[in-house]
Design a protein around this motif. Structure first.
Motif, PDB file in Angstrom:
ATOM      1  N   ALA A  44      -2.231  10.665 -28.656  1.00  0.00           N
ATOM      2  CA  ALA A  44      -3.444  11.457 -28.959  1.00  0.00           C
ATOM      3  C   ALA A  44      -4.740  11.007 -28.730  1.00  0.00           C
ATOM      4  CB  ALA A  44      -3.102  11.782 -30.658  1.00  0.00           C
ATOM      5  N   GLN A  45      -4.938   9.575 -28.783  1.00  0.00           N
ATOM      6  CA  GLN A  45      -6.293   8.885 -28.590  1.00  0.00           C
ATOM      7  C   GLN A  45      -6.508   9.106 -26.882  1.00  0.00           C
ATOM      8  OE1 GLN A  45      -6.127   4.949 -29.687  1.00  0.00           O
ATOM      9  NE2 GLN A  45      -6.519   5.652 -31.821  1.00  0.00           N
ATOM     10  N   LYS A  46      -5.127   9.260 -26.104  1.00  0.00           N
ATOM     11  CA  LYS A  46      -5.429   9.141 -24.654  1.00  0.00           C
ATOM     12  C   LYS A  46      -6.155  10.639 -24.326  1.00  0.00           C
ATOM     13  CE  LYS A  46      -2.214   6.076 -22.845  1.00  0.00           C
ATOM     14  NZ  LYS A  46      -0.690   5.860 -22.559  1.00  0.00           N
ATOM     15  N   VAL A  47      -5.666  11.743 -25.269  1.00  0.00           N
ATOM     16  CA  VAL A  47      -6.105  12.846 -24.928  1.00  0.00           C
ATOM     17  C   VAL A  47      -7.483  13.175 -25.481  1.00  0.00           C
ATOM     18  CG1 VAL A  47      -5.806  15.412 -25.862  1.00  0.00           C
ATOM     19  CG2 VAL A  47      -3.877  14.176 -25.163  1.00  0.00           C
ATOM     20  N   TYR A  48      -7.740  12.595 -26.337  1.00  0.00           N
ATOM     21  CA  TYR A  48      -9.303  12.439 -27.060  1.00  0.00           C
ATOM     22  C   TYR A  48     -10.230  11.763 -25.782  1.00  0.00           C
ATOM     23  CZ  TYR A  48      -6.981  13.254 -31.254  1.00  0.00           C
ATOM     24  OH  TYR A  48      -5.936  13.813 -32.363  1.00  0.00           O
ATOM     25  N   ILE A  49      -9.814  10.989 -25.522  1.00  0.00           N
ATOM     26  CA  ILE A  49     -10.383  10.127 -24.498  1.00  0.00           C
ATOM     27  C   ILE A  49     -10.790  11.143 -23.269  1.00  0.00           C
ATOM     28  CG2 ILE A  49     -10.756   8.213 -22.918  1.00  0.00           C
ATOM     29  CD1 ILE A  49      -9.255   6.693 -25.201  1.00  0.00           C
ATOM     30  N   HIS A  50      -9.875  11.519 -22.792  1.00  0.00           N
ATOM     31  CA  HIS A  50      -9.854  12.298 -21.592  1.00  0.00           C
ATOM     32  C   HIS A  50     -10.766  13.599 -21.792  1.00  0.00           C
ATOM     33  CE1 HIS A  50      -7.277  10.312 -18.736  1.00  0.00           C
ATOM     34  NE2 HIS A  50      -6.550  10.064 -19.618  1.00  0.00           N
ATOM     35  N   ALA A  51     -10.524  14.421 -23.035  1.00  0.00           N
ATOM     36  CA  ALA A  51     -11.283  15.642 -23.346  1.00  0.00           C
ATOM     37  C   ALA A  51     -12.801  15.342 -23.426  1.00  0.00           C
ATOM     38  CB  ALA A  51     -10.591  16.165 -24.455  1.00  0.00           C
ATOM     39  N   THR A  52     -13.100  14.025 -24.219  1.00  0.00           N
ATOM     40  CA  THR A  52     -14.544  13.599 -24.251  1.00  0.00           C
ATOM     41  C   THR A  52     -15.103  13.211 -22.754  1.00  0.00           C
ATOM     42  OG1 THR A  52     -13.909  12.759 -26.468  1.00  0.00           O
ATOM     43  CG2 THR A  52     -16.055  11.796 -25.595  1.00  0.00           C
ATOM     44  N   ALA A  53     -14.554  12.631 -21.857  1.00  0.00           N
ATOM     45  CA  ALA A  53     -14.980  12.182 -20.727  1.00  0.00           C
ATOM     46  C   ALA A  53     -15.164  13.411 -19.933  1.00  0.00           C
ATOM     47  CB  ALA A  53     -13.834  11.307 -19.935  1.00  0.00           C
ATOM     48  N   ALA A  54     -14.344  14.420 -19.867  1.00  0.00           N
ATOM     49  CA  ALA A  54     -14.524  15.827 -19.318  1.00  0.00           C
ATOM     50  C   ALA A  54     -15.686  16.557 -19.839  1.00  0.00           C
ATOM     51  CB  ALA A  54     -13.404  16.650 -19.573  1.00  0.00           C
ATOM     52  N   GLY A  55     -16.000  16.450 -21.212  1.00  0.00           N
ATOM     53  CA  GLY A  55     -17.127  16.922 -21.886  1.00  0.00           C
ATOM     54  C   GLY A  55     -18.435  16.191 -21.366  1.00  0.00           C
TER      55      GLY A  55
END
Length: 98
Positions: A30-41
């Motif tokens: 889940a943390q990986k998903v959050y990191i990738h979503a934040t980076a995309a944002g």
């Protein structure tokens, strides 16, 4: 008694789902998903800011050109009014001489 046991059951189910949900949210995946979503944002934000800057620069150029055009038009109108006033004075002077 039925209402109490029904409410207690729902509370237990809610607590269970909450606990499982927290564990899922804290997992490495889940943390990986959050990191990738934040980076995309952040990339989207940077791109939006660059686009906004380009638009602002273009708008500033348009505004400066519009102000220059209005100043030229105002100067031309003032010159025409002055020429008309001089012509009127010349016509009035000719009429008074006759």
């Amino acid at each position: 008694m039925k209402d109490f046991s029904k409410g207690a059951g729902w509370f237990a189910v809610g607590t269970l789902f909450g606990t499982v949900g927290l564990k899922m949210l804290a997992s490495k995946e889940a943390q990986k998903v959050y990191i990738h979503a934040t980076a995309a944002g952040l990339r989207i934000k940077d791109q939006a800011m660059a686009t906004a800057t380009t638009i602002q620069e273009g708008a500033a150029d348009i505004l400066a050109s519009a102000k220059e055009l209005n100043e030229e038009r105002a100067a031309k109108e003032a010159a025409e009014k002055e020429a008309a006033a001089i012509a009127d004075q010349a016509d009035t002077a000719k009429e008074t001489e006759e």
